[in-house]
Design a protein around this motif. Sequence first.
Motif, PDB file in Angstrom:
ATOM      1  N   ASN A  15       0.733  -1.426  -0.022  1.00  0.00           N
ATOM      2  CA  ASN A  15      -0.051  -0.198  -0.024  1.00  0.00           C
ATOM      3  C   ASN A  15       0.971   1.138  -0.089  1.00  0.00           C
ATOM      4  O   ASN A  15       0.446   2.386  -0.230  1.00  0.00           O
ATOM      5  N   SER A  16       2.059   1.113   0.060  1.00  0.00           N
ATOM      6  CA  SER A  16       3.157   2.271   0.398  1.00  0.00           C
ATOM      7  C   SER A  16       4.056   2.194  -0.487  1.00  0.00           C
ATOM      8  O   SER A  16       4.891   1.066  -0.376  1.00  0.00           O
ATOM      9  N   ILE A  17       4.689   3.287  -0.938  1.00  0.00           N
ATOM     10  CA  ILE A  17       6.237   3.370  -1.759  1.00  0.00           C
ATOM     11  C   ILE A  17       6.463   4.424  -1.209  1.00  0.00           C
ATOM     12  O   ILE A  17       6.094   5.284  -0.485  1.00  0.00           O
ATOM     13  N   ASN A  18       7.949   4.639  -1.642  1.00  0.00           N
ATOM     14  CA  ASN A  18       8.499   6.090  -1.284  1.00  0.00           C
ATOM     15  C   ASN A  18       7.731   7.330  -1.845  1.00  0.00           C
ATOM     16  O   ASN A  18       6.933   7.184  -2.793  1.00  0.00           O
ATOM     17  N   GLN A  19       7.896   8.535  -1.060  1.00  0.00           N
ATOM     18  CA  GLN A  19       7.346   9.733  -1.669  1.00  0.00           C
ATOM     19  C   GLN A  19       7.526   9.883  -3.250  1.00  0.00           C
ATOM     20  O   GLN A  19       6.397  10.449  -3.763  1.00  0.00           O
ATOM     21  N   ARG A  20       8.763   9.728  -3.526  1.00  0.00           N
ATOM     22  CA  ARG A  20       9.215   9.814  -5.040  1.00  0.00           C
ATOM     23  C   ARG A  20       8.356   9.259  -5.829  1.00  0.00           C
ATOM     24  O   ARG A  20       7.785   9.653  -6.911  1.00  0.00           O
ATOM     25  N   LEU A  21       8.221   7.804  -5.520  1.00  0.00           N
ATOM     26  CA  LEU A  21       7.401   6.957  -6.646  1.00  0.00           C
ATOM     27  C   LEU A  21       5.907   7.379  -6.551  1.00  0.00           C
ATOM     28  O   LEU A  21       5.121   7.321  -7.509  1.00  0.00           O
ATOM     29  N   GLN A  22       5.391   7.598  -5.180  1.00  0.00           N
ATOM     30  CA  GLN A  22       4.000   7.971  -4.801  1.00  0.00           C
ATOM     31  C   GLN A  22       3.559   9.140  -6.029  1.00  0.00           C
ATOM     32  O   GLN A  22       2.493   9.281  -6.335  1.00  0.00           O
ATOM     33  N   LYS A  23       4.603  10.194  -5.921  1.00  0.00           N
ATOM     34  CA  LYS A  23       4.405  11.511  -6.621  1.00  0.00           C
ATOM     35  C   LYS A  23       4.190  11.066  -8.240  1.00  0.00           C
ATOM     36  O   LYS A  23       3.550  11.389  -8.789  1.00  0.00           O
ATOM     37  N   VAL A  24       5.136  10.157  -8.461  1.00  0.00           N
ATOM     38  CA  VAL A  24       5.142   9.737  -9.970  1.00  0.00           C
ATOM     39  C   VAL A  24       3.778   8.888 -10.406  1.00  0.00           C
ATOM     40  O   VAL A  24       3.521   9.431 -11.274  1.00  0.00           O
ATOM     41  N   SER A  25       3.387   8.238  -9.346  1.00  0.00           N
ATOM     42  CA  SER A  25       2.173   7.323  -9.599  1.00  0.00           C
ATOM     43  C   SER A  25       0.956   8.062  -9.813  1.00  0.00           C
ATOM     44  O   SER A  25      -0.078   7.899 -10.621  1.00  0.00           O
ATOM     45  N   GLN A  26       0.937   9.717  -9.280  1.00  0.00           N
ATOM     46  CA  GLN A  26      -0.299  10.405  -9.490  1.00  0.00           C
ATOM     47  C   GLN A  26      -0.505  10.944 -10.884  1.00  0.00           C
ATOM     48  O   GLN A  26      -1.368  11.253 -11.289  1.00  0.00           O
ATOM     49  N   TYR A  27       0.751  10.968 -11.787  1.00  0.00           N
ATOM     50  CA  TYR A  27       0.695  11.199 -13.101  1.00  0.00           C
ATOM     51  C   TYR A  27       0.087  10.013 -14.087  1.00  0.00           C
ATOM     52  O   TYR A  27       0.228  10.321 -15.491  1.00  0.00           O
ATOM     53  N   ILE A  28       0.282   8.791 -13.647  1.00  0.00           N
ATOM     54  CA  ILE A  28      -0.155   7.734 -14.351  1.00  0.00           C
ATOM     55  C   ILE A  28      -1.477   7.862 -15.205  1.00  0.00           C
ATOM     56  O   ILE A  28      -2.450   8.389 -14.328  1.00  0.00           O
ATOM     57  N   LYS A  29      -1.776   7.722 -16.274  1.00  0.00           N
ATOM     58  CA  LYS A  29      -2.889   7.923 -16.881  1.00  0.00           C
ATOM     59  C   LYS A  29      -3.350   6.529 -17.954  1.00  0.00           C
ATOM     60  O   LYS A  29      -2.067   6.109 -18.372  1.00  0.00           O
ATOM     61  N   GLY A  30      -4.430   6.080 -18.161  1.00  0.00           N
ATOM     62  CA  GLY A  30      -4.593   4.947 -19.016  1.00  0.00           C
ATOM     63  C   GLY A  30      -4.681   3.662 -18.382  1.00  0.00           C
ATOM     64  O   GLY A  30      -4.388   3.892 -17.135  1.00  0.00           O
ATOM     65  N   GLU A  31      -4.828   2.570 -19.135  1.00  0.00           N
ATOM     66  CA  GLU A  31      -4.858   1.165 -18.338  1.00  0.00           C
ATOM     67  C   GLU A  31      -3.639   0.614 -18.399  1.00  0.00           C
ATOM     68  O   GLU A  31      -3.462  -0.438 -17.529  1.00  0.00           O
ATOM     69  N   THR A  32      -2.657   0.869 -19.232  1.00  0.00           N
ATOM     70  CA  THR A  32      -1.424   0.172 -19.282  1.00  0.00           C
ATOM     71  C   THR A  32      -0.122   1.084 -19.128  1.00  0.00           C
ATOM     72  O   THR A  32       0.133   2.031 -19.596  1.00  0.00           O
ATOM     73  N   ILE A  33       0.563   0.637 -18.240  1.00  0.00           N
ATOM     74  CA  ILE A  33       2.058   1.499 -18.046  1.00  0.00           C
ATOM     75  C   ILE A  33       3.117   0.318 -18.274  1.00  0.00           C
ATOM     76  O   ILE A  33       3.091  -0.780 -18.252  1.00  0.00           O
TER      77      ILE A  33
END
Length: 224
Positions: free
Chosen positions: A2-20
């Motif tokens: 449920n948690s990753i470091n702050q940096r990756l968490q911030k990056v994850s907020q920009y994910i769009k679409g169904e496939t990364i």
Amino acid sequence: MNSINQRLQKVSQYIKGETIADIGSDHAYLPIYAIKNHLCQFAVAGEVVKGPFEAAKINVKKYGLDNSIDVKLGNGLEVLDQENNIDSITICGMGGPLIASIIEKGKSKLQNHPRLILQSNIQTITLRQALSNINYHIIDESLIEENGHIYEIVVAEYGNQFMDDFDLKFGPILLRQKNNLFTKKWNRELQALEKIKRNLDEDKHFNRLNEINKEIKMVQEVIL
């Protein structure tokens, strides 16, 4: 997970679409987090080094995500199929020049124009230049401080953009926001440049000194 470091968490907020696709995925922490938190439905975790590749496979199995995350061994965007339908590509935790080389060498894999979410540790200028070279424009940027280091995150989508020297160096969006972290980062850079300058000999290092003076002037212009 449920948690990753702050940096990756911030990056994850920009994910769009169904496939990364997460390139240089290390232990596949970001893809696992993204799937578990319903940020996407399928992920490719690419890793060029055998050790982290094996660790990523073990991790994906541990979370029971074998059907949702494809862990691949390969260099940069080579792990993507030509007709891939990736919506977002994340590349994190590397220097700007390495990220730049990954996206320039792999540009033939970007034909469906995925969003690029790039987090560099140093020299983000080279990464911005590379985005411009492959016809991508910056739609968002942010700074995050973790363990005393300030990291830059650059989000780009397909399309033209003109950037001058200041945009390339400081970031077109970060430059206009100029928040506290931005000032902190560039004050640090200024101190580092001035320290280098003090250690250079005017006769021996004439060209390097000119470069440093030019950089100092740019930074001062932006933060003072």
